[in-house]
Design a protein around this motif. Structure first.
Motif, PDB file in Angstrom:
ATOM      1  N   ARG A  77       0.758  -1.135   0.075  1.00  0.00           N
ATOM      2  CA  ARG A  77      -0.023  -0.069  -0.093  1.00  0.00           C
ATOM      3  C   ARG A  77       0.849   1.418   0.126  1.00  0.00           C
ATOM      4  NH1 ARG A  77      -3.501  -1.379   3.843  1.00  0.00           N
ATOM      5  NH2 ARG A  77      -5.014  -1.879   2.153  1.00  0.00           N
ATOM      6  N   LEU A  78       0.860   2.260  -0.966  1.00  0.00           N
ATOM      7  CA  LEU A  78       1.568   3.089  -1.389  1.00  0.00           C
ATOM      8  C   LEU A  78       1.010   4.539  -0.848  1.00  0.00           C
ATOM      9  CD1 LEU A  78       3.141   1.891  -4.917  1.00  0.00           C
ATOM     10  CD2 LEU A  78       3.850   1.274  -2.330  1.00  0.00           C
ATOM     11  N   VAL A  79       1.733   5.308  -0.016  1.00  0.00           N
ATOM     12  CA  VAL A  79       0.904   6.431   0.409  1.00  0.00           C
ATOM     13  C   VAL A  79       1.743   7.770  -0.032  1.00  0.00           C
ATOM     14  CG1 VAL A  79       0.300   7.687   2.634  1.00  0.00           C
ATOM     15  CG2 VAL A  79       0.272   5.024   2.729  1.00  0.00           C
ATOM     16  N   VAL A  80       1.247   8.551  -0.712  1.00  0.00           N
ATOM     17  CA  VAL A  80       1.937   9.780  -1.181  1.00  0.00           C
ATOM     18  C   VAL A  80       1.090  11.030  -0.775  1.00  0.00           C
ATOM     19  CG1 VAL A  80       2.520  10.728  -3.356  1.00  0.00           C
ATOM     20  CG2 VAL A  80       2.584   8.460  -3.297  1.00  0.00           C
ATOM     21  N   PRO A  81       1.698  11.575   0.321  1.00  0.00           N
ATOM     22  CA  PRO A  81       0.770  12.934   0.752  1.00  0.00           C
ATOM     23  C   PRO A  81       1.219  14.023  -0.140  1.00  0.00           C
ATOM     24  CG  PRO A  81       2.356  11.757   2.357  1.00  0.00           C
ATOM     25  CD  PRO A  81       2.708  11.551   1.191  1.00  0.00           C
ATOM     26  N   ALA A  82       0.067  14.966  -0.312  1.00  0.00           N
ATOM     27  CA  ALA A  82       0.233  16.290  -0.779  1.00  0.00           C
ATOM     28  C   ALA A  82       1.287  17.210   0.207  1.00  0.00           C
ATOM     29  CB  ALA A  82      -1.122  16.967  -0.972  1.00  0.00           C
ATOM     30  N   GLY A  83       1.155  16.990   1.278  1.00  0.00           N
ATOM     31  CA  GLY A  83       1.624  17.889   2.588  1.00  0.00           C
ATOM     32  C   GLY A  83       0.527  18.671   3.187  1.00  0.00           C
ATOM     33  N   ALA A  84       1.140  19.238   4.251  1.00  0.00           N
ATOM     34  CA  ALA A  84       0.260  20.120   4.991  1.00  0.00           C
ATOM     35  C   ALA A  84       0.643  21.522   4.729  1.00  0.00           C
ATOM     36  CB  ALA A  84       0.338  19.911   6.451  1.00  0.00           C
ATOM     37  N   LEU A  85       0.003  22.512   5.266  1.00  0.00           N
ATOM     38  CA  LEU A  85       0.091  23.943   5.204  1.00  0.00           C
ATOM     39  C   LEU A  85       1.187  24.283   6.209  1.00  0.00           C
ATOM     40  CD1 LEU A  85      -3.515  25.178   5.209  1.00  0.00           C
ATOM     41  CD2 LEU A  85      -1.927  25.541   3.258  1.00  0.00           C
ATOM     42  N   SER A  86       1.968  25.194   5.720  1.00  0.00           N
ATOM     43  CA  SER A  86       3.127  25.483   6.894  1.00  0.00           C
ATOM     44  C   SER A  86       3.103  27.033   7.225  1.00  0.00           C
ATOM     45  CB  SER A  86       4.382  25.393   6.072  1.00  0.00           C
ATOM     46  OG  SER A  86       5.611  25.763   6.677  1.00  0.00           O
ATOM     47  N   VAL A  87       3.300  26.925   8.630  1.00  0.00           N
ATOM     48  CA  VAL A  87       3.217  28.441   9.200  1.00  0.00           C
ATOM     49  C   VAL A  87       4.269  29.306   8.771  1.00  0.00           C
ATOM     50  CG1 VAL A  87       3.103  29.744  11.470  1.00  0.00           C
ATOM     51  CG2 VAL A  87       1.553  27.548  11.029  1.00  0.00           C
ATOM     52  N   ARG A  88       4.229  30.595   8.440  1.00  0.00           N
ATOM     53  CA  ARG A  88       4.976  31.428   7.846  1.00  0.00           C
ATOM     54  C   ARG A  88       5.129  32.412   9.066  1.00  0.00           C
ATOM     55  NH1 ARG A  88       5.590  36.679   6.137  1.00  0.00           N
ATOM     56  NH2 ARG A  88       7.346  36.846   4.391  1.00  0.00           N
ATOM     57  N   SER A  89       4.350  32.939   9.654  1.00  0.00           N
ATOM     58  CA  SER A  89       4.470  33.820  10.962  1.00  0.00           C
ATOM     59  C   SER A  89       3.081  33.857  11.815  1.00  0.00           C
ATOM     60  CB  SER A  89       4.675  35.160  10.397  1.00  0.00           C
ATOM     61  OG  SER A  89       4.643  36.047  11.402  1.00  0.00           O
ATOM     62  N   LEU A 194       3.244  -1.411   4.206  1.00  0.00           N
ATOM     63  CA  LEU A 194       2.719   0.034   4.227  1.00  0.00           C
ATOM     64  C   LEU A 194       3.897   1.072   3.863  1.00  0.00           C
ATOM     65  CD1 LEU A 194       0.154   1.629   4.372  1.00  0.00           C
ATOM     66  CD2 LEU A 194       0.681   1.662   6.956  1.00  0.00           C
ATOM     67  N   LEU A 195       4.047   1.412   2.871  1.00  0.00           N
ATOM     68  CA  LEU A 195       4.957   2.447   2.507  1.00  0.00           C
ATOM     69  C   LEU A 195       4.373   4.023   2.341  1.00  0.00           C
ATOM     70  CD1 LEU A 195       6.836   0.345  -0.168  1.00  0.00           C
ATOM     71  CD2 LEU A 195       7.231   0.203   2.438  1.00  0.00           C
ATOM     72  N   VAL A 196       5.311   4.655   2.645  1.00  0.00           N
ATOM     73  CA  VAL A 196       4.775   6.097   2.860  1.00  0.00           C
ATOM     74  C   VAL A 196       6.041   6.922   2.081  1.00  0.00           C
ATOM     75  CG1 VAL A 196       5.672   6.869   4.940  1.00  0.00           C
ATOM     76  CG2 VAL A 196       4.140   8.233   4.023  1.00  0.00           C
ATOM     77  N   VAL A 197       5.893   8.032   1.259  1.00  0.00           N
ATOM     78  CA  VAL A 197       6.819   9.059   0.929  1.00  0.00           C
ATOM     79  C   VAL A 197       7.177   9.972   2.017  1.00  0.00           C
ATOM     80  CG1 VAL A 197       7.384  10.876  -0.888  1.00  0.00           C
ATOM     81  CG2 VAL A 197       6.043   8.605  -1.571  1.00  0.00           C
ATOM     82  N   THR A 198       8.499   9.851   2.455  1.00  0.00           N
ATOM     83  CA  THR A 198       8.728  10.650   3.579  1.00  0.00           C
ATOM     84  C   THR A 198       9.085  11.866   3.127  1.00  0.00           C
ATOM     85  OG1 THR A 198      10.802   9.678   3.427  1.00  0.00           O
ATOM     86  CG2 THR A 198       9.440   8.695   4.968  1.00  0.00           C
ATOM     87  N   GLY A 199       9.076  12.983   4.180  1.00  0.00           N
ATOM     88  CA  GLY A 199       9.604  14.458   3.905  1.00  0.00           C
ATOM     89  C   GLY A 199       8.500  15.284   3.260  1.00  0.00           C
ATOM     90  N   ALA A 200       7.362  14.714   3.181  1.00  0.00           N
ATOM     91  CA  ALA A 200       6.142  15.350   2.703  1.00  0.00           C
ATOM     92  C   ALA A 200       5.128  16.109   3.661  1.00  0.00           C
ATOM     93  CB  ALA A 200       5.266  14.700   1.695  1.00  0.00           C
TER      94      ALA A 200
END
Length: 518
Positions: A77-89, A194-200
């Motif tokens: 099972r391959l998990v590819v996240p789009a990513g989350a919003l990142s706080v700027r300030s 279960l595999l996930v693209v890390t760093g996302a």
């Protein structure tokens, strides 16, 4: 920018010593919470107009990409996240950009779908079934509609529905709230890896780790994955290598990015007189190009390098706060990222007055000759490393000719030498696509040692950089930095310079500048 919390005329609540610091963002205003307010704001709205959605042109290509990835990981099972919003300030976010692997496999670009996750579920009969888990549009009778400054329609506009996402991408869409149960199904004793693209997305990675832990084993499918790095790295590697050879849709996107970038370079030249008159002339150049990128594409593909004079000898000069002086050159390294997130990456070193001096021309010509030598070997069957080697032969020979090397060119080119690299410490090429340094997680034998194939897109960008305090070179060379960078497509017949419409030879650059400033 609008305050990120609804404002009411009520007095600010008094702060108590025990108040959670994380909640103090609400101190500056108070969200209305009366039943009367909630009833009123969630009523009286006309039916929502349907979003104008149609299938992406990329959809057939993304399906083929997913099939290629599926073939590498049968039963996983391959998990590819789009990513989350990142706080700027504090409580404001950076503009969202999905992870490149997610965008490549779904076709979604620009600022679409924070928190979304693409999952390729293994099918019983082989292959995978793709599902997009997304946060869909919330009904207007929910608090999210009016009170959620990150996701609410009142704040950031209407999100697509699940049906909209399916129509656009050609992928079944489901609510992100279903993600945990979907990922956990049959993991462990059920035999599903279960595999996930890390760093996302750190949150999704933590969820995957928790599901693995609940499976009661630190081995999955017989492979020791303690800490999960080993198998996840295989997936990260695979989604990167999937972009080494571009398909027809990707190549068309690259052409669009390059064409938009060339037009941006012309805008910069038209604004050179304004740059020389401003105390921050480099910022004039940067903002001219960046405004063009935002108007004609999504944004810039990376921070624009607008380096006047000696600043051009700093390879990644992005402060861009210096002057642009008559008699000097300006190195512009910039790229437009189009809506699909593909970016160009082009560099030209331009004479501020429109004409190169004798010394500038000598250095510029040496760099151009190195680039031409690299082009000559960038053909199918050659190795990626051959491109750099060809450019370095020219650079070393020219430095020897000028009397700058302490040894012969041949000695310098040997692994034990490399003295010529004092004046060009970077590589000559990198793959290009959705990331400016695309495919960076690919295996060495497929990248640096890889064999060139039709459909590969990369840069050719030799340079020479003589620092102003470099006592090993003549004074006339000091403070001069030159780089020439083009975007190259490998074809069955050889290669195509995608950025060839932007002049490269010194005399052609001078004529081009003159034509734009007339």
């Amino acid at each position: 920018m609008t305050d990120a919390t609804p404002v009411t005329p009520h007095d600010m609540p008094s702060e108590t010593p025990a108040q959670d610091v994380a909640e103090r963002v609400n101190n500056r205003s108070q969200r209305p919470d009366s039943a009367a307010f909630k009833a009123f704001i969630t009523s009286g709205w006309a039916p929502r107009a349907a979003l104008d959605v149609e299938p992406l042109a990329a959809a057939p290509f993304t399906a083929a990409r997913r099939d290629a990835l599926s073939a590498r990981f049968p039963g996983a099972r391959l998990v590819v996240p789009a990513g989350a919003l990142s706080v700027r300030s504090n409580d404001t976010d950076y503009r969202f950009r999905p992870h490149s692997a997610f965008a490549h496999l779904t076709g979604l670009g620009t600022d679409q779908e924070p928190d979304a996750v693409l999952v390729l579920h293994p099918s019983a009969g082989g292959g995978h079934h793709a599902v997009l888990y997304v946060r869909p549009l919330a009904p207007r009778d929910t608090e999210e509609f009016y009170a959620d400054s990150r996701y609410g329609e009142f704040w950031v506009g209407a999100r697509p529905s699940l049906d909209d996402v399916t129509t656009v991408t050609g992928i079944e869409a489901r609510h992100v709230d279903e993600l945990r149960d979907a990922l956990a199904k049959d993991v462990g004793e059920g035999g599903v890896t279960l595999l996930v693209v890390t760093g996302a997305d750190a949150g999704v990675e933590a969820l995957v780790e928790a599901i693995r832990a609940e499976a009661g084993s630190d081995t999955i499918a017989g492979t020791d994955v303690t800490g999960s790095e080993a198998v996840d790295a295989d997936l990260v590697e695979a989604v990167s290598e999937l972009r080494l050879v571009k398909d027809a849709h990707e190549i068309e996107q690259m052409r669009q990015a390059v064409d938009a970038t060339i037009a941006g370079f012309a805008e910069v030249v038209r604004n050179l007189p304004r740059a020389t008159a401003h105390r921050r002339g480099e910022r004039v150049i940067e903002t001219t190009f960046d405004a063009h990128a935002r108007l004609e594409g999504n944004t810039v593909g990376y921070e624009t390098i607008a380096a006047g004079g000696e600043h051009a000898t700093t390879l990644h000069w992005i402060r861009n706060d210096g002057v642009v002086r008559s008699g000097e050159m300006v190195l512009l390294d910039a790229g437009v990222e189009v809506e699909s997130l593909y970016t160009a990456d082009i560099t030209r070193t331009l004479p501020v007055d429109g004409v190169y001096t004798e010394t500038q021309r000598r250095i510029y010509t040496a760099v151009l000759d190195a680039a031409d030598a690299a082009f000559a070997v960038a053909v199918p069957g050659a190795r990626f490393r051959d491109i750099h080697a060809a450019a370095m032969e020219v650079i070393a020979a020219r430095l020897e000719e000028w009397g700058l090397l302490p040894v012969t060119a041949a000695e310098s080119l040997s692994p034990e030498g490399q003295q010529h690299r004092r004046w060009m410490v970077h590589g000559t090429s990198h793959h290009l696509g959705m990331d400016v340094h695309d495919c960076a997680q690919a295996r060495r034998d497929l990248y640096l040692d890889g064999v060139l194939e039709p459909g590969m897109v990369f840069t050719i960008e030799p340079g020479l950089y003589f620092k102003s305090d470099d006592l090993t070179v003549p004074e006339e060379y000091r403070g001069i930095g030159v780089r020439i960078e083009d975007d190259v497509l490998v074809t069955a017949e050889g290669n195509e310079n995608l950025s060839a419409a932007l002049p490269r030879r010194a005399e052609d650059v001078e004529a081009w500048i003159a034509s734009l400033l007339d």
